[in-house]
Design a protein around this motif. Structure first.
Motif, PDB file in Angstrom:
ATOM      1  N   ILE A  18       0.873  -1.176   0.000  1.00 54.05           N
ATOM      2  CA  ILE A  18       0.000   0.000   0.000  1.00 54.05           C
ATOM      3  C   ILE A  18       0.911   1.227   0.000  1.00 54.05           C
ATOM      4  CG2 ILE A  18      -1.706   1.292   1.336  1.00 54.05           C
ATOM      5  CD1 ILE A  18      -2.622  -1.465   2.461  1.00 54.05           C
ATOM      6  N   THR A  19       0.729   2.105  -0.949  1.00 58.03           N
ATOM      7  CA  THR A  19       1.600   3.282  -1.051  1.00 58.03           C
ATOM      8  C   THR A  19       0.981   4.525  -0.411  1.00 58.03           C
ATOM      9  OG1 THR A  19       0.730   3.782  -3.250  1.00 58.03           O
ATOM     10  CG2 THR A  19       2.736   2.430  -3.132  1.00 58.03           C
ATOM     11  N   GLU A  20      -0.199   4.410   0.152  1.00 57.66           N
ATOM     12  CA  GLU A  20      -0.830   5.536   0.843  1.00 57.66           C
ATOM     13  C   GLU A  20      -0.079   5.820   2.131  1.00 57.66           C
ATOM     14  OE1 GLU A  20      -5.075   5.110   1.383  1.00 57.66           O
ATOM     15  OE2 GLU A  20      -5.157   3.832  -0.385  1.00 57.66           O
ATOM     16  N   ARG A  21      -0.198   7.027   2.618  1.00 60.42           N
ATOM     17  CA  ARG A  21       0.449   7.433   3.861  1.00 60.42           C
ATOM     18  C   ARG A  21      -0.652   7.783   4.860  1.00 60.42           C
ATOM     19  NH1 ARG A  21       5.345   5.739   3.157  1.00 60.42           N
ATOM     20  NH2 ARG A  21       5.413   6.355   5.317  1.00 60.42           N
ATOM     21  N   GLY A  22      -0.392   7.583   6.128  1.00 59.94           N
ATOM     22  CA  GLY A  22      -1.356   7.968   7.148  1.00 59.94           C
ATOM     23  C   GLY A  22      -1.108   7.287   8.476  1.00 59.94           C
ATOM     24  N   GLU A  23      -1.883   7.678   9.464  1.00 62.33           N
ATOM     25  CA  GLU A  23      -1.742   7.141  10.814  1.00 62.33           C
ATOM     26  C   GLU A  23      -1.918   5.630  10.853  1.00 62.33           C
ATOM     27  OE1 GLU A  23      -4.018   7.627  15.074  1.00 62.33           O
ATOM     28  OE2 GLU A  23      -3.906   9.377  13.748  1.00 62.33           O
ATOM     29  N   LYS A  24      -2.888   5.109  10.109  1.00 65.82           N
ATOM     30  CA  LYS A  24      -3.141   3.668  10.147  1.00 65.82           C
ATOM     31  C   LYS A  24      -2.030   2.847   9.492  1.00 65.82           C
ATOM     32  CE  LYS A  24      -6.211   3.558   6.130  1.00 65.82           C
ATOM     33  NZ  LYS A  24      -7.563   3.232   5.688  1.00 65.82           N
ATOM     34  N   TYR A  25      -1.092   3.523   8.810  1.00 66.59           N
ATOM     35  CA  TYR A  25       0.031   2.830   8.178  1.00 66.59           C
ATOM     36  C   TYR A  25       1.345   3.067   8.927  1.00 66.59           C
ATOM     37  CZ  TYR A  25      -3.414   2.472   4.501  1.00 66.59           C
ATOM     38  OH  TYR A  25      -4.567   2.213   3.793  1.00 66.59           O
ATOM     39  N   GLY A  26       1.269   3.571  10.144  1.00 67.16           N
ATOM     40  CA  GLY A  26       2.452   3.735  10.975  1.00 67.16           C
ATOM     41  C   GLY A  26       3.145   5.079  10.877  1.00 67.16           C
ATOM     42  N   ASP A  27       2.522   6.065  10.260  1.00 65.23           N
ATOM     43  CA  ASP A  27       3.150   7.376  10.108  1.00 65.23           C
ATOM     44  C   ASP A  27       2.963   8.284  11.329  1.00 65.23           C
ATOM     45  OD1 ASP A  27       4.066   6.751   7.607  1.00 65.23           O
ATOM     46  OD2 ASP A  27       2.428   7.721   6.544  1.00 65.23           O
ATOM     47  N   ASN A  28       2.332   7.785  12.370  1.00 65.21           N
ATOM     48  CA  ASN A  28       2.068   8.612  13.545  1.00 65.21           C
ATOM     49  C   ASN A  28       3.173   8.508  14.596  1.00 65.21           C
ATOM     50  OD1 ASN A  28       1.310   5.933  14.025  1.00 65.21           O
ATOM     51  ND2 ASN A  28      -0.154   6.505  15.606  1.00 65.21           N
ATOM     52  N   ALA A  29       4.411   8.480  14.175  1.00 66.79           N
ATOM     53  CA  ALA A  29       5.555   8.371  15.090  1.00 66.79           C
ATOM     54  C   ALA A  29       5.949   9.750  15.606  1.00 66.79           C
ATOM     55  CB  ALA A  29       6.727   7.733  14.370  1.00 66.79           C
ATOM     56  N   MET A  30       6.411   9.780  16.853  1.00 66.82           N
ATOM     57  CA  MET A  30       6.861  11.028  17.469  1.00 66.82           C
ATOM     58  C   MET A  30       8.226  11.458  16.930  1.00 66.82           C
ATOM     59  SD  MET A  30       7.436  11.782  21.527  1.00 66.82           S
ATOM     60  CE  MET A  30       8.870  10.751  21.744  1.00 66.82           C
ATOM     61  N   THR A  31       9.083  10.487  16.628  1.00 66.74           N
ATOM     62  CA  THR A  31      10.410  10.759  16.074  1.00 66.74           C
ATOM     63  C   THR A  31      10.729   9.721  15.008  1.00 66.74           C
ATOM     64  OG1 THR A  31      11.549   9.340  17.671  1.00 66.74           O
ATOM     65  CG2 THR A  31      11.317  11.664  18.269  1.00 66.74           C
ATOM     66  N   CYS A  32      11.711  10.022  14.201  1.00 62.89           N
ATOM     67  CA  CYS A  32      12.220   9.012  13.275  1.00 62.89           C
ATOM     68  C   CYS A  32      13.711   9.243  13.091  1.00 62.89           C
ATOM     69  CB  CYS A  32      11.471   9.020  11.946  1.00 62.89           C
ATOM     70  SG  CYS A  32      11.810  10.408  10.890  1.00 62.89           S
ATOM     71  N   ALA A  33      14.419   8.164  12.831  1.00 61.79           N
ATOM     72  CA  ALA A  33      15.867   8.240  12.631  1.00 61.79           C
ATOM     73  C   ALA A  33      16.177   9.101  11.411  1.00 61.79           C
ATOM     74  CB  ALA A  33      16.434   6.836  12.440  1.00 61.79           C
ATOM     75  N   THR A  34      17.313   9.747  11.461  1.00 61.04           N
ATOM     76  CA  THR A  34      17.771  10.528  10.322  1.00 61.04           C
ATOM     77  C   THR A  34      19.289  10.390  10.213  1.00 61.04           C
ATOM     78  OG1 THR A  34      17.712  12.665   9.216  1.00 61.04           O
ATOM     79  CG2 THR A  34      17.989  12.703  11.599  1.00 61.04           C
ATOM     80  N   PHE A  35      19.827  10.862   9.115  1.00 56.39           N
ATOM     81  CA  PHE A  35      21.239  10.684   8.826  1.00 56.39           C
ATOM     82  C   PHE A  35      21.806  12.001   8.303  1.00 56.39           C
ATOM     83  CE2 PHE A  35      18.668   6.980   8.052  1.00 56.39           C
ATOM     84  CZ  PHE A  35      19.242   6.053   8.917  1.00 56.39           C
ATOM     85  N   PRO A  36      23.082  12.278   8.553  1.00 52.67           N
ATOM     86  CA  PRO A  36      23.665  13.544   8.108  1.00 52.67           C
ATOM     87  C   PRO A  36      23.418  13.862   6.637  1.00 52.67           C
ATOM     88  CG  PRO A  36      25.179  12.455   9.588  1.00 52.67           C
ATOM     89  CD  PRO A  36      24.046  11.490   9.337  1.00 52.67           C
ATOM     90  N   ARG A  37      23.414  12.851   5.790  1.00 59.40           N
ATOM     91  CA  ARG A  37      23.181  13.093   4.360  1.00 59.40           C
ATOM     92  C   ARG A  37      21.811  13.719   4.096  1.00 59.40           C
ATOM     93  NH1 ARG A  37      24.532   9.194  -0.597  1.00 59.40           N
ATOM     94  NH2 ARG A  37      23.579  10.467  -2.189  1.00 59.40           N
ATOM     95  N   GLU A  38      20.873  13.477   4.990  1.00 58.32           N
ATOM     96  CA  GLU A  38      19.503  13.969   4.826  1.00 58.32           C
ATOM     97  C   GLU A  38      19.268  15.316   5.510  1.00 58.32           C
ATOM     98  OE1 GLU A  38      15.092  12.030   5.383  1.00 58.32           O
ATOM     99  OE2 GLU A  38      16.594  11.516   6.877  1.00 58.32           O
ATOM    100  N   PHE A  39      20.190  15.773   6.334  1.00 55.80           N
ATOM    101  CA  PHE A  39      19.980  16.967   7.147  1.00 55.80           C
ATOM    102  C   PHE A  39      19.536  18.189   6.349  1.00 55.80           C
ATOM    103  CE2 PHE A  39      22.889  15.964  11.044  1.00 55.80           C
ATOM    104  CZ  PHE A  39      22.065  14.915  11.375  1.00 55.80           C
ATOM    105  N   ARG A  40      20.136  18.430   5.206  1.00 51.46           N
ATOM    106  CA  ARG A  40      19.814  19.636   4.430  1.00 51.46           C
ATOM    107  C   ARG A  40      18.343  19.662   4.027  1.00 51.46           C
ATOM    108  NH1 ARG A  40      23.432  22.150  -0.215  1.00 51.46           N
ATOM    109  NH2 ARG A  40      24.753  22.191   1.601  1.00 51.46           N
ATOM    110  N   ASP A  41      17.828  18.559   3.526  1.00 56.13           N
ATOM    111  CA  ASP A  41      16.421  18.503   3.132  1.00 56.13           C
ATOM    112  C   ASP A  41      15.506  18.496   4.352  1.00 56.13           C
ATOM    113  OD1 ASP A  41      17.032  18.331   0.390  1.00 56.13           O
ATOM    114  OD2 ASP A  41      17.337  16.175   0.552  1.00 56.13           O
ATOM    115  N   LEU A  42      15.920  17.812   5.383  1.00 53.83           N
ATOM    116  CA  LEU A  42      15.097  17.624   6.566  1.00 53.83           C
ATOM    117  C   LEU A  42      14.916  18.900   7.371  1.00 53.83           C
ATOM    118  CD1 LEU A  42      13.794  15.052   7.831  1.00 53.83           C
ATOM    119  CD2 LEU A  42      15.721  15.015   9.382  1.00 53.83           C
ATOM    120  N   GLN A  43      15.989  19.656   7.581  1.00 51.17           N
ATOM    121  CA  GLN A  43      15.932  20.824   8.450  1.00 51.17           C
ATOM    122  C   GLN A  43      15.012  21.924   7.938  1.00 51.17           C
ATOM    123  OE1 GLN A  43      17.487  24.076   7.850  1.00 51.17           O
ATOM    124  NE2 GLN A  43      17.925  23.455   5.752  1.00 51.17           N
TER     125      GLN A  43
END
Length: 111
Positions: A18-43
């Protein structure tokens, strides 16, 4: 309860994702791991914080999505309300891990 299994082309030949996004698919997390390579887009969209690792000797970067368990302030009724979804959330329900010396792809069958 999470049911993580290693993917293979025989047992999972009829698996569809299922490619939909939402709470019922586990997207309701308080935090998620990230990596230095992603910092520019993420911040641009999320605060990046460093929390102590489970062993208490180091720190790991995470994107802060909410202030309490199961809260994602960037998730609305129609899915994510921002243009950029953190890579750790985007790859769900897939996980990458090691089994012995091999690198394997796993899937959370409950998501």
């Amino acid at each position: 309860m999470t049911n993580i299994v290693m993917l293979n082309n025989v047992d999972h030949q009829n698996l569809r994702i299922i490619t939909e996004r939402g709470e019922k698919y586990g997207d309701n997390a308080m935090t998620c791991a990230t990596f230095p390579r992603e910092f520019r887009d993420l911040q641009t969209h999320y605060p990046i914080v460093f929390r102590k690792t489970e062993d208490g000797f180091g720190f790991e970067p995470v994107a802060l999505l909410g202030f309490q368990e199961d809260e994602n302030l960037y998730l609305g009724p129609q899915g994510w309300d921002v243009n950029y979804i953190p890579m750790a959330m985007e790859r769900l329900p897939f996980l990458i891990g090691r089994s012995g010396e091999q690198l394997n792809i796993h899937i959370d069958m409950d998501s």
